[in-house]
Design an enzyme around this catalytic site. Structure first.
Site, PDB file in Angstrom:
ATOM      1  CG  ASP A 184      -5.565 -41.357   0.236  1.00 52.70           C
ATOM      2  OD1 ASP A 184      -5.231 -42.530  -0.637  1.00 52.70           O
ATOM      3  OD2 ASP A 184      -5.599 -41.246   1.320  1.00 52.70           O
ATOM      4  CG  ASP A 221      -4.303 -46.605   2.283  1.00 55.65           C
ATOM      5  OD1 ASP A 221      -4.041 -46.119   3.363  1.00 55.65           O
ATOM      6  OD2 ASP A 221      -4.933 -45.974   1.540  1.00 55.65           O
TER       7      ASP A 221
END
Length: 180
Positions: free
Chosen positions: A14, A153
């Site tokens: 991320d 996600d």
């Protein structure tokens, strides 16, 4: 390293800039350090870029060793041009959508991308609850594009993975469920 040894073949990394989402995480220099410790072939680096102006950072992430550059449809003016830029830099291209974005924004590009990411939480913070109301987006993508990698996600864990997989997701991101 332990995650790879346990069987993970992708690392979902991320990237947050403090603008597109309020949190700040890491950038290309950290990806480069990770790639130095984890050679290509040992793990696929899926860089989920929750950043403004993603076009600006493509070459940096390619040079750092990213395998895939995932950007948000909401963060760019020209999705098609960014896909071409990513591929020209030697990476796989993926496009993500936030929960409030209609899935059909992805349709014109699904033949050109390596993966679509349907966010099942609002991006930017770990530990949120899975949004099952996003599964119709996954189902619609799977029906129209049966060969496309579809990633989900946010909020994925033992109680939600089956729901996502049944809807058609074949790439599952588990963050907080694994790393506590």
């Amino acid at each position: 390293r332990r995650v790879i040894e346990a069987g993970a073949d992708w690392l979902h990394l991320d990237i947050m800039d403090g603008h597109f989402v309020p949190n700040i995480t890491m950038g290309a220099p950290v990806i480069k350090c990770l790639r130095g410790a984890i050679p290509r072939g040992d793990a696929f680096f899926d860089c989920h870029c929750m950043i403004e102006n993603p076009e600006r950072w493509v070459d940096d992430f390619a040079a750092a060793g990213a395998d895939q550059f995932t950007f948000h449809a909401e963060a760019t003016e020209d999705i098609g041009a960014l896909i071409a830029q990513i591929k020209a830099a030697g990476m796989a291209a993926a496009v993500a959508i936030k929960p409030g974005t209609e899935v059909d924004v992805l349709y014109p590009f699904c033949e050109d991308i390596n993966m679509a990411l349907v966010m099942t939480v609002e991006p930017g913070f770990g530990g949120q609850s899975f949004m099952p109301e996003m599964m119709p987006k996954v189902e619609a993508l799977r029906q129209r594009f049966p060969e496309l990698n579809i990633q989900v996600d946010g909020g994925l864990g033992l109680g939600t993975i089956d729901v996502a997989a049944t809807a058609g997701a074949n790439v599952i991101v588990a963050g907080t469920a694994i790393f506590r």
